[in-house]
Design a protein around this motif. Sequence first.
Motif, short mmCIF file in Angstrom:
data_model
loop_
_atom_site.label_atom_id
_atom_site.label_comp_id
_atom_site.label_asym_id
_atom_site.label_seq_id
_atom_site.Cartn_x
_atom_site.Cartn_y
_atom_site.Cartn_z
N ALA A 1 0.82 -1.21 0.00
CA ALA A 1 0.00 0.00 0.00
C ALA A 1 0.85 1.26 0.00
O ALA A 1 0.40 2.32 -0.45
N GLN A 2 2.08 1.16 0.46
CA GLN A 2 2.96 2.33 0.58
C GLN A 2 3.83 2.57 -0.65
O GLN A 2 4.42 3.65 -0.78
N ARG A 3 3.91 1.59 -1.55
CA ARG A 3 4.89 1.69 -2.64
C ARG A 3 4.19 1.41 -3.97
O ARG A 3 4.17 0.29 -4.46
N GLU A 4 3.67 2.48 -4.56
CA GLU A 4 2.84 2.34 -5.74
C GLU A 4 3.63 1.96 -6.99
O GLU A 4 3.05 1.38 -7.91
N ASN A 5 4.90 2.27 -7.06
CA ASN A 5 5.65 1.99 -8.29
C ASN A 5 6.28 0.60 -8.29
O ASN A 5 7.06 0.27 -9.19
N PHE A 6 5.97 -0.21 -7.30
CA PHE A 6 6.37 -1.62 -7.29
C PHE A 6 5.14 -2.47 -7.56
O PHE A 6 4.02 -2.13 -7.14
N GLN A 7 5.32 -3.59 -8.24
CA GLN A 7 4.23 -4.54 -8.45
C GLN A 7 4.36 -5.67 -7.44
O GLN A 7 5.41 -6.33 -7.37
N PHE A 8 3.32 -5.90 -6.65
CA PHE A 8 3.35 -6.92 -5.60
C PHE A 8 2.53 -8.13 -6.01
O PHE A 8 1.39 -8.01 -6.49
N PHE A 9 3.11 -9.31 -5.82
CA PHE A 9 2.43 -10.58 -6.01
C PHE A 9 2.73 -11.48 -4.82
O PHE A 9 3.74 -11.31 -4.12
N MET A 10 1.89 -12.48 -4.63
CA MET A 10 2.29 -13.68 -3.91
C MET A 10 2.46 -14.78 -4.96
O MET A 10 1.94 -14.68 -6.06
N ILE A 11 3.22 -15.79 -4.63
CA ILE A 11 3.44 -16.89 -5.57
C ILE A 11 3.33 -18.21 -4.84
O ILE A 11 3.92 -18.39 -3.77
N ASN A 12 2.51 -19.09 -5.40
CA ASN A 12 2.31 -20.42 -4.83
C ASN A 12 3.12 -21.43 -5.64
O ASN A 12 2.76 -21.74 -6.78
N PRO A 13 4.23 -21.93 -5.09
CA PRO A 13 5.12 -22.80 -5.87
C PRO A 13 4.66 -24.24 -5.96
O PRO A 13 5.28 -25.04 -6.67
N LEU A 14 3.58 -24.58 -5.28
CA LEU A 14 3.11 -25.97 -5.25
C LEU A 14 2.00 -26.24 -6.25
O LEU A 14 1.53 -27.37 -6.35
N GLY A 15 1.55 -25.20 -6.96
CA GLY A 15 0.46 -25.39 -7.91
C GLY A 15 -0.82 -25.83 -7.24
O GLY A 15 -1.56 -26.65 -7.79
N GLN A 16 -1.11 -25.28 -6.08
CA GLN A 16 -2.28 -25.73 -5.33
C GLN A 16 -3.58 -25.23 -5.96
O GLN A 16 -3.60 -24.26 -6.72
N ASN A 17 -4.67 -25.91 -5.62
CA ASN A 17 -5.99 -25.65 -6.18
C ASN A 17 -6.38 -24.18 -5.98
O ASN A 17 -6.22 -23.62 -4.91
N ARG A 18 -6.95 -23.59 -7.06
CA ARG A 18 -7.29 -22.17 -7.01
C ARG A 18 -8.28 -21.84 -5.90
O ARG A 18 -8.14 -20.83 -5.21
N GLN A 19 -9.28 -22.68 -5.76
CA GLN A 19 -10.29 -22.39 -4.75
C GLN A 19 -9.67 -22.40 -3.36
O GLN A 19 -9.98 -21.52 -2.53
N SER A 20 -8.79 -23.34 -3.11
CA SER A 20 -8.14 -23.40 -1.79
C SER A 20 -7.21 -22.22 -1.58
O SER A 20 -7.10 -21.68 -0.47
#
Length: 592
Positions: free
Chosen positions: A96-115
Motif C-alpha cells: 500500500a505504501q509503494r505504488e511503483n512496485f508490483q506486488f504478487f504472492m506466488i504459490n510454488p506448489l500449484g495448489q488448487n485455485r479455490q483453496s
Amino acid sequence: MSSFRRRVCFTSLFSASLLVGGLSLAATPALYAQSATLETAGQVGHRVGDFALLDHDGYFHHMSWYDNRTAIVFLVQTNEAAQLDALQSEYAALAAQRENFQFFMINPLGQNRQSVSQAVAGSDIPVLIDDAQIVSESMGLNIVGEALVYDPRSFRIVFRGPVSALGEALDDLAAQRPVSRAQVAMSGEAIEYAARAQNMAEPVSYTRDVAPILAENCAACHRESGIAPFALNNHSMAQGWSPMIREVLMTKRMPPGQIDPHVGDFVNSYTLSPEDQQTLVHWIEQGSTFDGPSDPLAELTWPETEWAFGEPDLIVNVPPQTIPATGVLDYINVVVPFDGLTEDRWVRASQYIAGDRTVLHHTLNSILPPEAGDRARFLGGGSPDDPSITAYIPGAAPYHEPENTGGLLRAGSRLALQLHYTTNGRETVDESRIGIWFYPEGYVPEKRMSGQCACIFPNDWTSIPPFDPDFEQTKSVTVPRDAYLHAFLPHMHFRGKRMRFEAHYPDGTIEELINIANYNYNWQLRYQLREPKLVPAGTVITAIGAFDNSEQNKANPDPSRLVPWGQQSWDEMFFGSVSWQFVEPASASGAD
C-alpha cells in the motif's frame, strides 16, 4: 500422418522471440553492481529469465509487461503455512505504501485455485500459481514466507530474505541505490519439488520422455515445409533450440493460443501438462542429451498432401489477389462459384489453404443460394440448413462437422468472400484454395450446427480510452432452445488482452465456460469442447473482453488514441462467437 497425433507448434516468429522473449542480458548497473556475476539458482543476481503465470482468479501476468515498475515483489505462499497470516498483513502494508512496485504472492506448489482463494481471503494481492513449478525452481523458492524482489528488465533477483527486511531493500531500489542487504538469511518451512528430485535422480530420457512430447505438440508445425520457422526433426535441432524451448515454456508463448487449463475441457487447449513442462525443462537443464540408439523425431513421416481429410470432393479456387509490398489495403470482396457442383450435396468438412499466409490475415464468407443476389450475409441470417464452409483465421485448423451433422450446399450456390490482407514488404500473389468434403450421395445428416456471435458493432461500441491498460466491454446472446454448446471463437485486434465466456442460467447460477487469459491477435483459434455441453433454453452466454491500450502493450499501434470500432487492425473489434447444436432435430425446430 505421423505415428503421433497432430496438435500444435512451438513458435511462430523467431524475430518476435528475440524482441519479446527476454533474451537480453542487460542489467541496470546501479542495481546489480554487487551481484551480477552470481548465476546459481536461488542466489541474488541469478538470471531467472522472463516468465508468465496465471493468478488465482485466472488472470494472466507476464513479467516483462511490468518493466515500467521499479521492480516486482513476491511473497512465497502456501495454503497450510500458519505463519503467513501475520506476514501477509505486513506485506500488504508495504504494498500500500509503494505504488511503483508490483506486488504478487506466488504459490510454488500449484495448489488448487479455490483453496488458494480461501487461504488469502480478504487480500487484493494476486497469487500467481505455478502449476508446473518450473518458475519456482528457477527462482530457487525453497522457504515459505520468503520475500523476493525481481527486476522485470534484466529478469534477475535483486533481493531475497524475510519480509521484515523487505522495506529497506525497496527503499534502496526506489532511491536507485544498490541494495545494501541483498540476501538476508531466514528460516521457515521448506518447499520440496518431487518431480525435480525424481528427474534428477533418474536423468530424463530424450527417446522415451522428450521426443514424444515434441512429436505430439510441436513437430506438426516445426518440420520441413511446416508453418514454423525451423524444424524440430531430430535431436540435434531440439538440442540447439532448447534454450528457446525453455524460454517459450516459461513465458507461455508456446504452444500458441493456449487457454486457461482450469476452465472447461477442450480438444485444442494448446497447453502442455505440468508433467510435460517439467520433463522438457529438466531435460534441458541436464544438457539436452541424447540416449539413442534411434531418434523418434527423425523417424516421423508426414502426408504428402496438405489436405487434412484426403483429396477433397470439391476444390474452390479463390481468384488470385496481387498484394503490393506496402500500404493499407481495403477489404476485398469476391463472389466465387462452386464449379463442378451439379447437384445438391451435404457438407461434412472443409479446409482453407492460404496461398500466402504471410499476407492473408483472415477471411469471412457466406453462402449465396441460387436465387440470391450478390449481397453477402457475412454474420448470419441464412437458412439453418446452410453448410459451414470454414473461413481463414490465424492458426486456423480444418473444420469437420460433428457426427451426423452437416449443411446442404445447393447446386448453383456461390461463395461470397471478404478477404483481409496486410502487406509485408514485398509484392506477392495470394492464390488460396478451399477444399470441401461431402457425405455420400443420398445420405442426409440429421443434425445442424447453429450459433451466434456476441458481437459489438459501431452502434453500441464504446471507444477505448487512451493509455487504458485494462478496458472491459461485454456482450451477451441468448440460446433460444435447449442446445449443446460446441465451440468458442474470440476476435479482437492488437489491443485485445483477454476474453471470457460465461453461461448465465435461468435458475440464476453462473458458470465460466472458457478463459482465453492471454488473447493473441496472431492466433485466433476456435476452441472445441471435448464433450458438447448441454444448456437449457434461455441461457445467456456473456463474453467479457478486455483491451490493453497502454504503452506496455508492445503491439499497440498508438496508445494515445481514443480507439473506435473499425475493420483495420489499428482500430478494434469485439466478436465472441459461440457454436451450438439444438437438441431438437432441425426438421422439428424451424429456423433460428
